[in-house]
Design a protein around this motif. Structure first.
Motif, PDB file in Angstrom:
ATOM      1  N   UNK A 281       0.835  -1.202   0.000  1.00 28.60           N
ATOM      2  CA  UNK A 281       0.000   0.000   0.000  1.00 28.60           C
ATOM      3  C   UNK A 281       0.872   1.256   0.000  1.00 28.60           C
ATOM      4  N   UNK A 282       1.912   1.243   0.832  1.00 33.45           N
ATOM      5  CA  UNK A 282       2.768   2.415   0.925  1.00 33.45           C
ATOM      6  C   UNK A 282       3.498   2.665  -0.402  1.00 33.45           C
ATOM      7  N   UNK A 283       3.987   1.593  -1.023  1.00 30.77           N
ATOM      8  CA  UNK A 283       4.666   1.776  -2.307  1.00 30.77           C
ATOM      9  C   UNK A 283       3.727   2.372  -3.342  1.00 30.77           C
ATOM     10  N   UNK A 284       2.513   1.817  -3.407  1.00 32.42           N
ATOM     11  CA  UNK A 284       1.569   2.315  -4.407  1.00 32.42           C
ATOM     12  C   UNK A 284       1.203   3.769  -4.130  1.00 32.42           C
ATOM     13  N   UNK A 285       0.989   4.096  -2.858  1.00 35.45           N
ATOM     14  CA  UNK A 285       0.692   5.486  -2.513  1.00 35.45           C
ATOM     15  C   UNK A 285       1.863   6.393  -2.873  1.00 35.45           C
ATOM     16  N   UNK A 286       3.058   5.888  -2.600  1.00 40.27           N
ATOM     17  CA  UNK A 286       4.252   6.680  -2.904  1.00 40.27           C
ATOM     18  C   UNK A 286       4.343   6.967  -4.395  1.00 40.27           C
ATOM     19  N   UNK A 287       4.046   5.966  -5.214  1.00 40.75           N
ATOM     20  CA  UNK A 287       4.143   6.149  -6.656  1.00 40.75           C
ATOM     21  C   UNK A 287       2.934   6.890  -7.223  1.00 40.75           C
ATOM     22  N   UNK A 288       1.925   7.111  -6.382  1.00 36.14           N
ATOM     23  CA  UNK A 288       0.756   7.847  -6.841  1.00 36.14           C
ATOM     24  C   UNK A 288      -0.309   6.971  -7.468  1.00 36.14           C
ATOM     25  N   UNK A 289      -0.244   5.651  -7.235  1.00 36.68           N
ATOM     26  CA  UNK A 289      -1.260   4.764  -7.787  1.00 36.68           C
ATOM     27  C   UNK A 289      -2.072   4.095  -6.696  1.00 36.68           C
ATOM     28  N   UNK A 290      -2.040   4.674  -5.510  1.00 36.60           N
ATOM     29  CA  UNK A 290      -2.737   4.043  -4.391  1.00 36.60           C
ATOM     30  C   UNK A 290      -4.083   4.684  -4.137  1.00 36.60           C
ATOM     31  N   UNK A 291      -4.383   4.853  -2.849  1.00 34.00           N
ATOM     32  CA  UNK A 291      -5.670   5.424  -2.482  1.00 34.00           C
ATOM     33  C   UNK A 291      -5.714   6.902  -2.869  1.00 34.00           C
ATOM     34  N   UNK A 292      -6.900   7.352  -3.281  1.00 35.47           N
ATOM     35  CA  UNK A 292      -6.984   8.736  -3.765  1.00 35.47           C
ATOM     36  C   UNK A 292      -6.789   9.745  -2.634  1.00 35.47           C
ATOM     37  N   UNK A 293      -6.207  10.905  -2.902  1.00 37.41           N
ATOM     38  CA  UNK A 293      -6.102  11.941  -1.883  1.00 37.41           C
ATOM     39  C   UNK A 293      -7.497  12.418  -1.506  1.00 37.41           C
ATOM     40  N   UNK A 294      -7.699  12.946  -0.337  1.00 39.81           N
ATOM     41  CA  UNK A 294      -6.703  13.275   0.694  1.00 39.81           C
ATOM     42  C   UNK A 294      -6.532  12.191   1.751  1.00 39.81           C
ATOM     43  N   UNK A 295      -6.719  10.914   1.381  1.00 35.53           N
ATOM     44  CA  UNK A 295      -6.563   9.840   2.362  1.00 35.53           C
ATOM     45  C   UNK A 295      -5.223   9.962   3.068  1.00 35.53           C
TER      46      UNK A 295
ATOM     47  N   UNK B 294      11.867   4.043 -16.703  1.00 35.75           N
ATOM     48  CA  UNK B 294      11.235   4.132 -18.024  1.00 35.75           C
ATOM     49  C   UNK B 294       9.781   3.666 -17.939  1.00 35.75           C
ATOM     50  N   UNK B 295       9.587   2.524 -17.256  1.00 37.08           N
ATOM     51  CA  UNK B 295       8.239   1.989 -17.133  1.00 37.08           C
ATOM     52  C   UNK B 295       7.336   2.922 -16.359  1.00 37.08           C
ATOM     53  N   UNK B 296       7.863   3.500 -15.291  1.00 38.05           N
ATOM     54  CA  UNK B 296       7.070   4.418 -14.479  1.00 38.05           C
ATOM     55  C   UNK B 296       6.670   5.649 -15.288  1.00 38.05           C
ATOM     56  N   UNK B 297       7.658   6.225 -15.977  1.00 34.57           N
ATOM     57  CA  UNK B 297       7.368   7.427 -16.763  1.00 34.57           C
ATOM     58  C   UNK B 297       6.408   7.131 -17.905  1.00 34.57           C
ATOM     59  N   UNK B 298       6.604   5.967 -18.533  1.00 32.94           N
ATOM     60  CA  UNK B 298       5.712   5.599 -19.631  1.00 32.94           C
ATOM     61  C   UNK B 298       4.277   5.488 -19.131  1.00 32.94           C
ATOM     62  N   UNK B 299       4.129   4.956 -17.924  1.00 33.28           N
ATOM     63  CA  UNK B 299       2.792   4.795 -17.367  1.00 33.28           C
ATOM     64  C   UNK B 299       2.165   6.152 -17.063  1.00 33.28           C
ATOM     65  N   UNK B 300       2.976   7.048 -16.477  1.00 34.10           N
ATOM     66  CA  UNK B 300       2.478   8.385 -16.172  1.00 34.10           C
ATOM     67  C   UNK B 300       2.075   9.106 -17.456  1.00 34.10           C
ATOM     68  N   UNK B 301       2.883   8.919 -18.484  1.00 37.10           N
ATOM     69  CA  UNK B 301       2.601   9.613 -19.747  1.00 37.10           C
ATOM     70  C   UNK B 301       1.678   8.812 -20.647  1.00 37.10           C
ATOM     71  N   UNK B 302       1.204   7.689 -20.163  1.00 39.45           N
ATOM     72  CA  UNK B 302       0.307   6.811 -20.908  1.00 39.45           C
ATOM     73  C   UNK B 302       0.884   6.404 -22.262  1.00 39.45           C
ATOM     74  N   UNK B 303       2.155   6.061 -22.225  1.00 41.89           N
ATOM     75  CA  UNK B 303       2.833   5.605 -23.424  1.00 41.89           C
ATOM     76  C   UNK B 303       2.692   4.074 -23.469  1.00 41.89           C
ATOM     77  N   UNK B 304       1.508   3.614 -23.895  1.00 38.48           N
ATOM     78  CA  UNK B 304       1.190   2.199 -23.732  1.00 38.48           C
ATOM     79  C   UNK B 304       2.080   1.232 -24.498  1.00 38.48           C
ATOM     80  N   UNK B 305       2.554   1.564 -25.700  1.00 41.21           N
ATOM     81  CA  UNK B 305       3.469   0.610 -26.350  1.00 41.21           C
ATOM     82  C   UNK B 305       4.670   0.285 -25.469  1.00 41.21           C
ATOM     83  N   UNK B 306       5.217   1.306 -24.802  1.00 38.39           N
ATOM     84  CA  UNK B 306       6.371   1.043 -23.939  1.00 38.39           C
ATOM     85  C   UNK B 306       5.949   0.226 -22.725  1.00 38.39           C
ATOM     86  N   UNK B 307       4.791   0.568 -22.151  1.00 42.67           N
ATOM     87  CA  UNK B 307       4.308  -0.175 -20.992  1.00 42.67           C
ATOM     88  C   UNK B 307       4.177  -1.658 -21.337  1.00 42.67           C
TER      89      UNK B 307
END
Lengths: 349, 342
Positions: A281-295, B294-307
């Motif tokens: 959970x912490x990793x996903x939150x850190x990367x911004x793919x976890x629970x939505x803010x302002x959790x 690269x994978x993280x940035x591709x995901x943020x930028x929605x660069x699906x071929x790279x993902x």
């Protein structure tokens, strides 16, 4: 269960004798209880207000608008201001009892003439300082802990239910069923799971439940191998054959005979699954793919801390909280493991 | 034995097919697929932003890219057909082109791979170099103060995830004490440095990420080594060896130690997955230009071929790693005969 088996009692005695694990278990239990009662000691709502002879308990329940206390606004009462106001009134009968930490995790506290984040200080009451938008870090850490622990226990239950069911069925039925799930598990354990979850999370914007189910969907495999071999082994034992000869059906054999004999050892995996859940959970939150803010979330605090390294109290609080909790849980896990399997080595020197 | 590995290699095929179905399925998860989503986002962006003169504007996609993407995902065709067409391309190592940069995905990924492999290999070597002696020492001094103290340290490193240790390192040793650079694989002016400076620069950039990478596998390896050695020390054959007059240290070196290394071999192939799994977080923290970032940035930028490309390639690497593990075990322990029982 009304009484514990002698074996379970012996394990419990052994667990208690491993001091590091035993005290860690006590500490973590206290933390969990405190976090579940967080509203009572970390809150911007007062515990108790006495106003014009009437008592108010605003902690749980609907908000009390400012008009309740004859203030000139309709939104929720600002109890900290109310407290100051009552104090400044000479010999008034009214008083406000605030919780120990008078801030809410999602509340932005602004100090006049200064921009957040505010440093940790005793004077402002923000003992660990505030984050970039002026929210009290201590409050966010405790509420974040509550979410993380509830999340990982829910996640753990789902993964165990799926894992045990699939694993036991694989061992019990064998054959094509076994082969099919072996392939499924092989596929799932050959993909970068964190990345897959990030991809799905980037598409569906998960909430608490969907994120837990999503994680569970990709992490139930751990338990299956264990349950599979265990069921396989038990299935060949005489007592199972005897039960079968007596005419017991599949479900009776499975639930009444095999499972009780193979399941107790799963307890040793428990703490490590909790660590895994909190970390995920912490990793996903850190990367911004976890629970939505302002959790309130430790991952989000880590994220704020690393992008603003100059405000050291932010990352330090999050890293400190994570370290303490994860180390405690791991200590408990190690002690449980030792209690279940005390290895006594003998040397011949 | 041979038949086991032959079967193992043949089983790569269904597993790989399964992985491609999973990866392909992900792109179909969104109603309308990634293309529609990108279009919607591009529209949103162009509505909110004033028309920019910059044709490479960071948000919008041009007609060409849309057509390309639609053709790539085959949204005009039935699912099965487009899946097989995509699969055919993947098998030819044609992973399409990055929707953001237009470069072939295969080249983009293989450009970044060496950086990730550099960290992976060094982490692995260092882990083995430190963990094996430490494990041996801990086994021999089992119960002594040294054992307890090192256990506590190793344990805390195990409990805290590597990336959190990475964050603490970067914040304290790099940002506060300024002993190490804040991130990156090498400095910007790396090209103009002398050879020794280059080495120093690389090492300076590597210390903290390596610490973070190692934190996780460190404890597992050390304890594996320790437990294996202790088990072997208590085994009958070591007792026999000492009873026949071998000194204790010789009994360890010639008998117990060799057998204790076997469990470590099972771990060998898993290094690949550890490297890839941890890299999203650690590469992001240290801003290292490997495939994780690269994978993280591709995901943020929605660069699906790279993902998708990264998913396919890293899954392949995982598969190879698992088979490599089996090879190592079979090689290290002649007693293990895969596939003959069960």
């Amino acid at each position: 269960m009304s009484s514990f088996s002698p074996q379970a009692l012996r394990r419990w005695q052994r667990f208690k004798s491993i001091k590091r694990g035993y005290y860690s278990a006590i500490a973590i239990s206290i933390l969990i209880v405190l976090s579940l009662l967080a509203e009572l000691w970390i809150n911007n709502r007062a515990l108790m207000v006495k106003y014009e002879g009437a008592y108010y308990f605003p902690t749980y329940g609907d908000i009390l608008p400012g008009e309740t206390f004859d203030l000139d606004y309709k939104w929720e009462t600002n109890y900290r201001a109310l407290k100051r106001q009552f104090k400044s009134e000479p010999n008034s009968e009214n008083w406000v009892l605030m919780p120990l930490i008078p801030f809410s995790p999602n509340e932005n506290d602004f100090i006049e003439g200064e921009y957040p984040p505010y440093e940790p200080s005793l004077a402002s009451g923000h003992y660990l300082g505030t984050d970039m938008s002026g929210r009290d870090i201590f409050a966010r850490i405790i509420y974040g802990f509550r979410i993380a622990i509830v999340f990982s226990i829910f996640l753990l239950s789902v993964t165990y239910i799926i894992g045990i069911a699939v694993g036991a069925a694989m061992g019990y039925f064998g054959g094509a069923f076994d082969l099919f799930f072996q392939r499924i598990i092989e596929i799932l354990s050959n993909v970068p799971i964190l990345y897959i979850i990030m991809i799905v999370a980037s598409i569906i914007t998960p909430n608490f439940w969907t994120l837990a189910l999503l994680l569970a969907g990709f992490s139930w495999m751990g338990m299956t191998w264990y349950m599979r071999t265990e069921t396989y082994r038990e299935n060949a034992r005489e007592y199972v054959q005897a039960a079968r000869a007596l005419g017991a059906g599949h479900s009776r054999i499975m639930f009444l005979h095999i499972l009780p004999n193979s399941i107790s050892i799963l307890v040793t995996f428990f703490p490590f699954s909790v660590v895994g859940g909190i970390t995920a959970l912490t990793s996903l939150d850190y990367l911004g793919f976890g629970l939505p803010p302002p959790t309130p979330s430790w991952g989000e605090l880590l994220q704020q801390g690393t992008t603003n390294l100059e405000f050291q109290w932010i990352w330090a609080s999050a890293v400190g909280a994570l370290s303490v909790v994860l180390t405690l849980v791991t200590f408990v896990g190690e002690a449980i493991r030792e209690a279940f399997d005390p290895k006594k080595y003998t040397f011949y020197e | 034995m041979k038949s086991y590995f032959a079967r193992r290699f043949l089983l790569i095929i269904p597993t790989f097919l399964g992985i491609t179905v999973l990866v392909f399925g992900l792109t179909r998860l969104v109603p309308g697929g990634p293309v529609e989503r990108m279009l919607a986002e591009a529209q949103l962006a162009s509505e909110s932003a004033a028309p920019s003169t910059d044709s490479f504007g960071s948000q919008s996609l041009d007609e060409d890219q849309i057509a390309q993407l639609k053709a790539y995902y085959g949204f005009d065709k039935p699912i099965l057909q487009s899946y097989f067409e995509w699969l055919w391309k993947v098998l030819q190592l044609d992973l399409g082109e990055s929707s953001r940069y237009g470069d072939p995905v295969w080249d983009t990924i293989t450009d970044r791979l060496p950086v990730s492999i550099y960290y992976g290999v060094i982490t692995m070597i260092l882990t083995y170099l430190i963990c094996i002696p430490l494990g041996i020492l801990k086994a021999l001094k089992h119960g002594a103060p040294f054992d307890h103290m090192s256990s506590a340290v190793v344990f805390i490193g195990y409990a805290i995830p590597g990336y959190v240790i990475g964050i603490a390192c970067v914040a304290y040793f790099a940002a506060r004490l300024e002993w190490f650079p804040l991130g990156g694989f090498v400095s910007d002016e790396f090209e103009y440095m002398s050879f020794t400076d280059k080495v120093v620069d690389l090492i300076k950039h590597s210390v903290l990420p390596l610490a973070a990478y190692m934190a996780g596998s460190f404890a597992v390896m050390t304890f594996m080594m320790k437990n294996a050695l202790m088990e072997n020390l208590a085994a009958d054959y070591v007792r026999t060896a000492t009873a026949k007059g071998l000194s204790f240290s010789q009994a360890i070196r010639k008998h117990a130690l060799r057998n204790s290394l076997i469990p470590l071999a099972t771990h060998f192939g898993q290094n690949i997955s550890v490297i890839l799994g941890g890299s999203f977080l650690i590469e992001k923290i240290f801003n290292i230009d490997g495939i994780g970032l690269l994978g993280y940035e591709a995901l943020i930028e929605r660069d699906y071929p790279i993902v998708m490309g990264i998913l396919v390639i890293s899954s392949m690497l995982y598969l190879i790693g698992n088979i490599l593990s089996d090879f190592c075990v079979a090689w290290a322990d002649p007693r293990i005969r895969f596939g003959e029982k069960r």
